[in-house]
Design an enzyme around this catalytic site. Structure first.
Site, short mmCIF file in Angstrom:
data_model
loop_
_atom_site.label_atom_id
_atom_site.label_comp_id
_atom_site.label_asym_id
_atom_site.label_seq_id
_atom_site.Cartn_x
_atom_site.Cartn_y
_atom_site.Cartn_z
N ARG A 92 -0.97 -2.99 10.72
CA ARG A 92 -1.21 -3.74 11.76
C ARG A 92 -1.84 -4.96 11.63
O ARG A 92 -2.04 -5.90 12.55
CB ARG A 92 -2.59 -3.03 12.46
N GLY A 147 0.80 -1.14 0.04
CA GLY A 147 -0.11 0.02 -0.07
C GLY A 147 0.77 1.37 0.17
O GLY A 147 0.67 2.19 -0.76
N HIS A 148 1.93 1.37 0.91
CA HIS A 148 2.70 2.35 0.96
C HIS A 148 3.77 2.72 -0.27
O HIS A 148 3.90 3.71 -0.83
CB HIS A 148 3.71 2.27 2.04
N GLN A 168 -8.79 10.30 7.65
CA GLN A 168 -7.50 11.23 7.71
C GLN A 168 -7.29 12.06 6.72
O GLN A 168 -6.97 13.15 6.70
CB GLN A 168 -6.37 10.11 7.93
N GLN A 228 -0.28 10.71 18.24
CA GLN A 228 -1.45 10.19 17.56
C GLN A 228 -2.05 8.87 18.21
O GLN A 228 -3.10 8.31 17.82
CB GLN A 228 -1.43 10.10 16.23
O1 PAF Z 1 -1.25 7.15 8.08
C1 PAF Z 1 -0.35 7.23 8.75
O2 PAF Z 1 0.68 6.39 8.67
C2 PAF Z 1 0.13 8.30 9.97
O3 PAF Z 1 -1.34 8.73 10.25
C3 PAF Z 1 0.56 9.47 9.29
C4 PAF Z 1 -0.04 10.21 8.24
C5 PAF Z 1 1.88 9.16 8.88
C6 PAF Z 1 1.05 10.87 10.21
O4 PAF Z 1 1.75 10.06 11.35
#
Ligand code: PAF
Length: 284
Positions: free
Chosen positions: A189, A38-39, A155, A63
């Protein structure tokens, strides 16, 4: 070309200034590491849109709630470094916690209404942590374009709103969810799941598909869709629903009767792991 790792905000800014002076466009992909396909799709998309790509890797403590998984969040830096390089990233920005939050740090960025529902309701303070760190990452890497995944739909919506409201000079791009062969949305996760939980986790996407099918077959009442999805999820003993919601895809406000662009979103605990997923439904 081998990848360069930058750990200091000042050095990141100096690199960005230099690259901008050369007339190049910078792409930023913010991550918390433990990179997966995904990344990598975000990095490739950023690479298409810009000349040089910065991938930030920072497990952001602000967060995570006090009972959440900050300590045990998977950290796989060496492997991440190889993957960033393969996907076409040039720089990894990997600041330490003290670099991002030095003693006396006292500022936060809050998006109010959009963070009230969905994940915001069950993770108080989470989005304040996200918007604060993303603002800092944007100030450090000075990107022209920043890319976020659609799996974290709320987000992405919150960040878009923040960028618009604060006139931040960056384009926010979102990229589609990347799924495993059986439909499970890719997530760092997922690594927490036991083999049995991993099988049960398929129910997230299966229930979304069920909702989608109901809409294709003519159902328009959100309550009917939500009820059917919940029944499907509750049939898995390991699953505990946090929320299943049908909301307007722009305002994220609940809708009762489907019309326009709606988001069907859910968060489900599989054992001790909280997973999220969503689909966007376009009413033609
Ligand atoms: O989606 C994420 O991995 C995190 O919420 C982010 C955008 C890197 C902020 O820490």
């Amino acid at each position: 070309m081998s990848i360069r790792v930058i750990e200091q905000v000042r050095a990141m800014q100096a690199w960005a200034d230099k690259v901008r002076r050369e007339g190049k466009r910078i792409g930023l992909v913010p991550t918390m590491g433990c990179l997966h396909e995904g990344h990598l799709s975000l990095i490739r998309l950023a690479r298409k849109r810009t000349d040089v790509v910065v991938v930030s890797i920072f497990v952001n403590p602000t967060q995570f709630g006090p009972t959440e998984d900050f300590e045990k969040y998977p950290r796989t830096f060496d492997r991440d470094q190889e993957l960033v390089e393969q996907a076409g990233g040039e720089i990894i920005f990997a600041p330490g916690v003290e670099e991002m939050y030095p003693p006396g740090f006292d500022t936060s960025v809050t998006v109010a209404r959009l963070t009230k529902g969905l994940c915001g309701a069950s993770r108080p303070g989470h989005f304040r942590g996200v918007t604060t760190v993303v603002t800092k990452l944007l100030c450090a890497a000075k990107p022209h374009v920043a890319v976020f995944g659609q799996k974290d739909f709320q987000q992405a919506a919150v960040i878009r709103r923040m960028v618009r409201d604060l006139n931040l000079d960056v384009e926010i791009v979102t990229a589609p969810i990347v799924r495993e062969a059986d439909g499970l949305a890719m997530s760092s996760r997922n690594a927490y799941l036991s083999p049995k939980e991993r099988r049960d986790a398929r129910v997230l996407f299966q229930s979304l598909e069920k909702g989608e099918k109901m809409v294709r077959d003519g159902e328009r009442e959100a309550s009917e869709i939500i009820a059917a999805m919940k029944t499907e999820i509750e049939a898995k003993p390991a699953a505990r629903i946090d929320y299943v919601a049908v909301v307007d895809a722009e305002t994220l406000e609940p809708v009762t009767h489907l019309k326009g662009r709606a988001l069907v979103a859910l968060a489900v605990w599989i054992g001790k792991t909280r997973l999220i997923d969503n689909v966007v439904l376009e009413e033609k």
